[in-house]
Design a protein around this motif. Structure first.
Motif, PDB file in Angstrom:
ATOM      1  N   MET A  75       0.843  -1.191   0.000  1.00 42.94           N
ATOM      2  CA  MET A  75       0.000   0.000   0.000  1.00 42.94           C
ATOM      3  C   MET A  75       0.878   1.241   0.000  1.00 42.94           C
ATOM      4  SD  MET A  75      -2.842  -0.779   2.936  1.00 42.94           S
ATOM      5  CE  MET A  75      -4.092  -2.043   2.765  1.00 42.94           C
ATOM      6  N   THR A  76       0.409   2.292  -0.635  1.00 44.76           N
ATOM      7  CA  THR A  76       1.091   3.578  -0.531  1.00 44.76           C
ATOM      8  C   THR A  76       0.736   4.218   0.801  1.00 44.76           C
ATOM      9  OG1 THR A  76      -0.743   4.763  -1.553  1.00 44.76           O
ATOM     10  CG2 THR A  76       0.979   3.917  -3.024  1.00 44.76           C
ATOM     11  N   ALA A  77       1.547   5.181   1.223  1.00 45.12           N
ATOM     12  CA  ALA A  77       1.267   5.906   2.461  1.00 45.12           C
ATOM     13  C   ALA A  77      -0.058   6.648   2.360  1.00 45.12           C
ATOM     14  CB  ALA A  77       2.411   6.874   2.758  1.00 45.12           C
ATOM     15  N   LYS A 120      -3.321   6.170   4.763  1.00 39.12           N
ATOM     16  CA  LYS A 120      -3.934   7.308   5.457  1.00 39.12           C
ATOM     17  C   LYS A 120      -5.434   7.352   5.203  1.00 39.12           C
ATOM     18  CE  LYS A 120      -3.351  12.312   6.043  1.00 39.12           C
ATOM     19  NZ  LYS A 120      -2.573  13.500   5.580  1.00 39.12           N
ATOM     20  N   LEU A 121      -5.836   7.048   3.956  1.00 40.26           N
ATOM     21  CA  LEU A 121      -7.262   7.023   3.630  1.00 40.26           C
ATOM     22  C   LEU A 121      -7.975   5.927   4.417  1.00 40.26           C
ATOM     23  CD1 LEU A 121      -9.730   7.811   1.912  1.00 40.26           C
ATOM     24  CD2 LEU A 121      -8.869   6.290   0.123  1.00 40.26           C
ATOM     25  N   LEU A 122      -7.365   4.743   4.498  1.00 35.37           N
ATOM     26  CA  LEU A 122      -7.965   3.654   5.258  1.00 35.37           C
ATOM     27  C   LEU A 122      -8.033   3.980   6.745  1.00 35.37           C
ATOM     28  CD1 LEU A 122      -6.301   0.588   3.497  1.00 35.37           C
ATOM     29  CD2 LEU A 122      -8.690   1.260   3.361  1.00 35.37           C
ATOM     30  N   PHE A 141     -17.074   1.529   8.022  1.00 37.74           N
ATOM     31  CA  PHE A 141     -15.864   1.013   7.378  1.00 37.74           C
ATOM     32  C   PHE A 141     -16.234  -0.031   6.330  1.00 37.74           C
ATOM     33  CE2 PHE A 141     -12.377  -2.057   7.049  1.00 37.74           C
ATOM     34  CZ  PHE A 141     -11.329  -1.208   6.699  1.00 37.74           C
ATOM     35  N   ASP A 142     -17.126  -0.964   6.694  1.00 38.16           N
ATOM     36  CA  ASP A 142     -17.533  -2.000   5.741  1.00 38.16           C
ATOM     37  C   ASP A 142     -18.232  -1.394   4.525  1.00 38.16           C
ATOM     38  OD1 ASP A 142     -16.475  -3.967   7.308  1.00 38.16           O
ATOM     39  OD2 ASP A 142     -18.380  -4.680   8.119  1.00 38.16           O
ATOM     40  N   ALA A 143     -19.043  -0.355   4.748  1.00 38.32           N
ATOM     41  CA  ALA A 143     -19.734   0.293   3.626  1.00 38.32           C
ATOM     42  C   ALA A 143     -18.730   0.889   2.652  1.00 38.32           C
ATOM     43  CB  ALA A 143     -20.683   1.369   4.147  1.00 38.32           C
ATOM     44  N   ALA A 144     -17.657   1.493   3.193  1.00 41.67           N
ATOM     45  CA  ALA A 144     -16.618   2.063   2.325  1.00 41.67           C
ATOM     46  C   ALA A 144     -15.916   0.964   1.530  1.00 41.67           C
ATOM     47  CB  ALA A 144     -15.608   2.845   3.162  1.00 41.67           C
ATOM     48  N   GLN A 145     -15.699  -0.205   2.159  1.00 44.77           N
ATOM     49  CA  GLN A 145     -15.024  -1.299   1.458  1.00 44.77           C
ATOM     50  C   GLN A 145     -15.916  -1.917   0.394  1.00 44.77           C
ATOM     51  OE1 GLN A 145     -11.953  -0.925   2.203  1.00 44.77           O
ATOM     52  NE2 GLN A 145     -12.743   0.360   3.871  1.00 44.77           N
ATOM     53  N   TYR A 146     -17.221  -2.020   0.680  1.00 43.11           N
ATOM     54  CA  TYR A 146     -18.140  -2.530  -0.338  1.00 43.11           C
ATOM     55  C   TYR A 146     -18.148  -1.609  -1.559  1.00 43.11           C
ATOM     56  CZ  TYR A 146     -20.277  -6.318   2.370  1.00 43.11           C
ATOM     57  OH  TYR A 146     -20.504  -7.496   3.047  1.00 43.11           O
ATOM     58  N   ARG A 147     -18.167  -0.300  -1.304  1.00 41.11           N
ATOM     59  CA  ARG A 147     -18.159   0.638  -2.433  1.00 41.11           C
ATOM     60  C   ARG A 147     -16.839   0.547  -3.196  1.00 41.11           C
ATOM     61  NH1 ARG A 147     -21.196   2.375  -6.335  1.00 41.11           N
ATOM     62  NH2 ARG A 147     -20.770   4.505  -7.019  1.00 41.11           N
ATOM     63  N   ARG A 148     -15.741   0.414  -2.469  1.00 38.92           N
ATOM     64  CA  ARG A 148     -14.444   0.282  -3.148  1.00 38.92           C
ATOM     65  C   ARG A 148     -14.428  -0.971  -4.008  1.00 38.92           C
ATOM     66  NH1 ARG A 148     -11.405   1.481   0.796  1.00 38.92           N
ATOM     67  NH2 ARG A 148     -10.869   3.539  -0.008  1.00 38.92           N
ATOM     68  N   ALA A 153     -10.572   9.732  -3.055  1.00 40.45           N
ATOM     69  CA  ALA A 153     -10.197  11.032  -2.472  1.00 40.45           C
ATOM     70  C   ALA A 153      -8.790  11.435  -2.897  1.00 40.45           C
ATOM     71  CB  ALA A 153     -10.298  10.972  -0.948  1.00 40.45           C
ATOM     72  N   SER A 154      -8.452  11.128  -4.153  1.00 42.05           N
ATOM     73  CA  SER A 154      -7.148  11.469  -4.745  1.00 42.05           C
ATOM     74  C   SER A 154      -5.976  10.777  -4.058  1.00 42.05           C
ATOM     75  CB  SER A 154      -6.935  12.991  -4.735  1.00 42.05           C
ATOM     76  OG  SER A 154      -7.954  13.642  -5.458  1.00 42.05           O
ATOM     77  N   ALA A 155      -6.241   9.697  -3.327  1.00 48.03           N
ATOM     78  CA  ALA A 155      -5.149   8.953  -2.686  1.00 48.03           C
ATOM     79  C   ALA A 155      -4.235   8.372  -3.754  1.00 48.03           C
ATOM     80  CB  ALA A 155      -5.714   7.840  -1.807  1.00 48.03           C
ATOM     81  N   GLU A 156      -2.951   8.650  -3.648  1.00 52.04           N
ATOM     82  CA  GLU A 156      -1.978   8.190  -4.626  1.00 52.04           C
ATOM     83  C   GLU A 156      -1.807   6.667  -4.523  1.00 52.04           C
ATOM     84  OE1 GLU A 156       0.160   7.776  -7.549  1.00 52.04           O
ATOM     85  OE2 GLU A 156      -0.009   9.902  -7.074  1.00 52.04           O
TER      86      GLU A 156
END
Length: 470
Positions: free
Chosen positions: A250-252, A256-258, A269-276, A332-335
């Motif tokens: 993973m990148t830094a 940070k986003l996680l 948290f689970d909702a964010a992972q389902y969407r991802r 969210a623009s996470a690199e």
């Protein structure tokens, strides 16, 4: 040594009626595939009990008719049963939906052939040879252990296993130019050795997923592609950061986003992972992937929920532009790509769906630095060993040991590898780096640079040309 499964013996003695290969037929017909990664159970002393443990998940995945569901069974070093043995003990209607990862870790060629024979006799037709991870071992322990690399396994499959449908794996998530070029070179060798579909190792950078798809298109290798994705939990995030999953990084910015997502409730948290996961699956489909393998889907309820989410995502996104906008907003623009100095195989990836209007050219990487000492060593080796492949292997063995760390091969190949001995790979791989090679190009279990990355760096420095083209 793998345990012996009595149910597998039964399958070997049965006269199996030739049947369809559900997985292959789905790929050929363009249906989207959803496989749940399933590790072979390690706590069961009886094969029947191990099969009983995974049967609910296998049946749940088989019920996903529209998504061509199945299992991706994986070997584990500490398991008493192999993936093929577990598959052979499943009902035949389930076997044809699954794929079996056959690890070369701890197996010589004869042991691997035994796995292929069982797979053929039990109609567990879809096999994916892999070298296997060596990270928990020392270099010495690895050298003393049997290994059968994926290319060697693919070549064995051509010796009387025509009914099996073999795939291969590549780790596309490399941002060092020499590591990336060496990895794609290894993929070329695997395809030439008979791989008929390609699976990416797990990762999150959709740019690199599209790079892999574009590369195969550019090479006119029209093979089905399957993306390996990872369902994230808080515990799994911590293990990935700790390096417990070789080749998965993973990148830094992504960490940070996680971390921000973990500040909320478990439901959030689970909702964010389902969407991802929805976005990753839909993106892969739009990029031309034929399906996905999702790890972490260890219970039927989660498999059913993910199948429902995948259906929703495939309906929601029917244009690449719509998907890309949503993907970037969710990230969210996470690199994902390890900074601006990271090497990418193609320019302008993740901006358009397909490269047909303007075929992509492979990016010309910077020529790596080659020290005076490295240049001198290369010239010495070239002077002494220019014809080593045509001479008796024992000739100048002491000098070879001194200058090239020779491992006393039966057939010397120093001239073909810029005078590096490929047997210095602890796994004794001969055709390219494994998926566990680290981001900086170092060996997954040693402190030194992977020998195949060394070869590529030497070629780039000496020839200053695109190594993939050559």
């Amino acid at each position: 040594m793998q345990g012996k499964c009595p149910m597998s013996d039964m399958q070997l003695n049965m006269a199996m009626e030739p049947g369809k290969n559900y997985f292959k037929d789905a790929l050929d017909s363009g249906k989207f595939i959803f496989l749940a990664e399933c590790h072979v159970p390690v706590m069961e002393s009886r094969c029947e009990a191990a099969v009983e443990r995974i049967m609910p998940l296998a049946q749940m995945m088989a019920d996903q008719q529209d998504l061509c569901g199945g299992l991706a069974l994986t070997d584990r070093r500490d398991a008493p049963w192999s993936a093929v043995e577990i598959s052979a003990a499943l009902p035949e209607k389930l076997r044809q939906r699954n794929i079996c990862f056959v690890s070369g870790d701890g197996r010589n060629a004869e042991a691997v052939k035994n796995q292929f024979t069982l797979a053929a006799n039990s109609r567990s037709l879809n096999v994916v040879p892999v070298s296997g991870n060596a990270a928990p071992m020392t270099v010495k322990e690895c050298r003393n252990r049997a290994y059968c690399g994926s290319v060697e396994q693919l070549k064995l499959l051509r010796e009387g296993y025509d009914e099996l449908f073999p795939g291969t794996v590549i780790n596309p998530y490399h941002y060092d130019s020499c590591t990336a070029l060496a990895t794609y070179g290894a993929l070329n060798e695997k395809i030439a050795s008979g791989a008929q579909f390609v699976i990416s190792q797990s990762g999150w950078d959709m740019l690199q997923n599209q790079t892999l798809a574009w590369y195969l298109l550019r090479q006119k290798q029209f093979l089905p592609l399957i993306a390996h994705l990872t369902w994230l939990t808080a515990d799994r995030v911590e293990k990935i950061i700790a390096g417990e999953y070789p080749g998965l990084r993973m990148t830094a910015a992504f960490r940070k986003l996680l971390s921000r997502e973990l500040l909320g409730s478990k439901a959030q948290f689970d909702a964010a992972q389902y969407r991802r996961m929805e976005l990753q699956v839909a993106g892969c489909r739009l990029m031309g992937y034929s399906g996905v393998i999702i790890s972490g889907v260890d219970v039927p309820a989660r498999a059913a929920m993910l199948a429902s989410r995948i259906r929703t995502a495939l309906r929601e996104f029917n244009s690449f532009e719509h998907w890309l906008s949503e993907y970037r907003e969710h990230q969210a623009s996470a690199e994902m790509g390890f900074g601006s100095r990271a090497f990418h195989l193609f320019d302008r990836v993740l901006r358009r769906q397909y490269p047909f209007d303007e075929p992509p050219e492979i990016t010309e990487p910077e020529v790596p630095e080659f020290s005076i000492r490295e240049k001198a060593a290369y010239k010495l080796k070239r002077f002494f060993f220019a014809h080593a492949d045509r001479e008796r292997p024992e000739r100048d063995r002491l000098l070879k040991k001194l200058l090239a760390n020779c491992r006393s091969c039966k057939q010397c190949t120093l001239p073909q590898h810029h005078f590096f001995c490929v047997k210095n790979c602890p796994k004794r791989l001969e055709h390219g780096p494994c998926g566990g090679v680290k981001e900086d190009g170092s060996c997954e279990i040693g402190t030194g640079e992977c020998v195949f990355v060394q070869i590529m760096r030497c070629e780039r420095a000496l020839m200053a040309q695109n190594s993939l083209e050559s």
